[in-house]
Scaffold this motif. Structure first.
Motif, PDB file in Angstrom:
ATOM      1  N   THR A  18      39.809  45.030  32.368  1.00 19.30           N
ATOM      2  CA  THR A  18      39.698  45.597  33.715  1.00 19.30           C
ATOM      3  C   THR A  18      39.325  44.524  34.734  1.00 19.30           C
ATOM      4  O   THR A  18      38.870  43.436  34.366  1.00 19.30           O
ATOM      5  N   VAL A  19      39.534  44.878  35.993  1.00 21.72           N
ATOM      6  CA  VAL A  19      39.053  44.072  37.122  1.00 21.72           C
ATOM      7  C   VAL A  19      38.294  45.009  38.054  1.00 21.72           C
ATOM      8  O   VAL A  19      38.588  46.195  38.126  1.00 21.72           O
ATOM      9  N   GLU A  43      36.430  49.995  38.789  1.00 19.90           N
ATOM     10  CA  GLU A  43      36.970  49.257  37.649  1.00 19.90           C
ATOM     11  C   GLU A  43      38.381  49.772  37.379  1.00 19.90           C
ATOM     12  O   GLU A  43      38.577  50.963  37.138  1.00 19.90           O
ATOM     13  N   LEU A  44      39.340  48.862  37.441  1.00 20.46           N
ATOM     14  CA  LEU A  44      40.741  49.225  37.200  1.00 20.46           C
ATOM     15  C   LEU A  44      41.255  48.490  35.974  1.00 20.46           C
ATOM     16  O   LEU A  44      41.023  47.287  35.827  1.00 20.46           O
ATOM     17  N   ALA A  73      45.825  47.927  38.040  1.00 22.51           N
ATOM     18  CA  ALA A  73      45.615  46.983  39.142  1.00 22.51           C
ATOM     19  C   ALA A  73      46.921  46.311  39.544  1.00 22.51           C
ATOM     20  O   ALA A  73      47.190  46.111  40.734  1.00 22.51           O
ATOM     21  N   ILE A  74      47.745  45.977  38.569  1.00 24.70           N
ATOM     22  CA  ILE A  74      49.037  45.343  38.851  1.00 24.70           C
ATOM     23  C   ILE A  74      49.914  46.295  39.671  1.00 24.70           C
ATOM     24  O   ILE A  74      50.526  45.907  40.666  1.00 24.70           O
ATOM     25  N   ALA A 114      45.565  43.303  49.156  1.00 28.91           N
ATOM     26  CA  ALA A 114      46.520  43.030  48.072  1.00 28.91           C
ATOM     27  C   ALA A 114      46.301  41.626  47.515  1.00 28.91           C
ATOM     28  O   ALA A 114      46.328  41.421  46.297  1.00 28.91           O
ATOM     29  N   HIS A 115      46.063  40.650  48.404  1.00 26.48           N
ATOM     30  CA  HIS A 115      45.789  39.279  47.945  1.00 26.48           C
ATOM     31  C   HIS A 115      44.498  39.227  47.139  1.00 26.48           C
ATOM     32  O   HIS A 115      44.428  38.561  46.102  1.00 26.48           O
ATOM     33  N   LYS A 116      43.488  39.925  47.600  1.00 24.74           N
ATOM     34  CA  LYS A 116      42.205  39.947  46.900  1.00 24.74           C
ATOM     35  C   LYS A 116      42.381  40.528  45.497  1.00 24.74           C
ATOM     36  O   LYS A 116      41.866  39.982  44.520  1.00 24.74           O
ATOM     37  N   LEU A 117      43.120  41.618  45.408  1.00 23.39           N
ATOM     38  CA  LEU A 117      43.368  42.236  44.104  1.00 23.39           C
ATOM     39  C   LEU A 117      44.202  41.312  43.223  1.00 23.39           C
ATOM     40  O   LEU A 117      43.898  41.136  42.036  1.00 23.39           O
ATOM     41  N   SER A 118      45.234  40.697  43.772  1.00 26.23           N
ATOM     42  CA  SER A 118      46.062  39.760  42.994  1.00 26.23           C
ATOM     43  C   SER A 118      45.237  38.588  42.482  1.00 26.23           C
ATOM     44  O   SER A 118      45.417  38.144  41.345  1.00 26.23           O
TER      45      SER A 118
END
Length: 169
Positions: free
Chosen positions: A76-77, A83-84, A89-90, A145-149
């Motif tokens: 997870t992240v 928590e995903l 998350a992708i 989106a950048h933060k998640l990537s």
């Protein structure tokens, strides 16, 4: 042997290309043009050689797929307090990029635009929203989106999968 999840993802794309190349090679080595009555002279690899390598690559593609899927569901992240699973998350990152692009398209429209071809009376297309607000939302969505990537990429270099890549590296 173990490799990072990020390397596994990249290796899979390399193996898919190798699979296409081997399929093309199999077609090339399958036939030889000769004059009537002549015996073809085999040069280089045989179809059996190519098919054997092709099967090894296909087996490794399937194994990598399985290992990546398992890793993407077991890890997870954290993203904005949630928590995903990596797989989730992708998908969320993809959705956020699409939404950011849509918001950006709306932000580029004029608040009011003259429409042509409606006769003598001028007609206007009027936005029922604030284009600047959509610009701000697009910017924020892109940042998220950048933060998640970045979180996904960081995790991809922390997680390992059991795969021997010595045949390919």
């Amino acid at each position: 042997m173990a490799i990072f999840l990020a390397e596994a993802v990249k290796l899979k794309s390399i193996l898919l290309k190798k699979q296409r190349d081997l399929q093309s090679e199999r077609h090339r080595v399958a036939f030889k043009t000769v004059e009537k009555g002549e015996q073809p002279v085999r040069e280089g690899r045989t179809m059996q050689d190519v098919e054997h390598e092709l099967q090894l690559v296909r087996d490794d593609i399937r194994l990598l797929d399985k290992l990546v899927y398992v890793a993407n569901t077991e890890n997870t992240v954290s993203f904005f307090g949630e928590e995903l699973m990596l797989v989730e998350a992708i998908e969320l990152a993809k959705q956020m990029r699409v939404e950011a692009e849509t918001l950006r398209d709306f932000s580029m429209r004029d608040k009011e635009e003259l429409q042509h071809g409606f006769g003598e009376t001028p007609m206007y297309e009027v936005a029922l929203y604030d284009p600047h607000e959509y610009y701000v939302r697009a910017e924020e969505m892109e940042k998220r989106a950048h933060k998640l990537s970045n979180a996904i990429n960081a995790k991809n270099f922390q997680v390992t999968v059991d795969f021997d890549d010595s045949r390919y590296i």
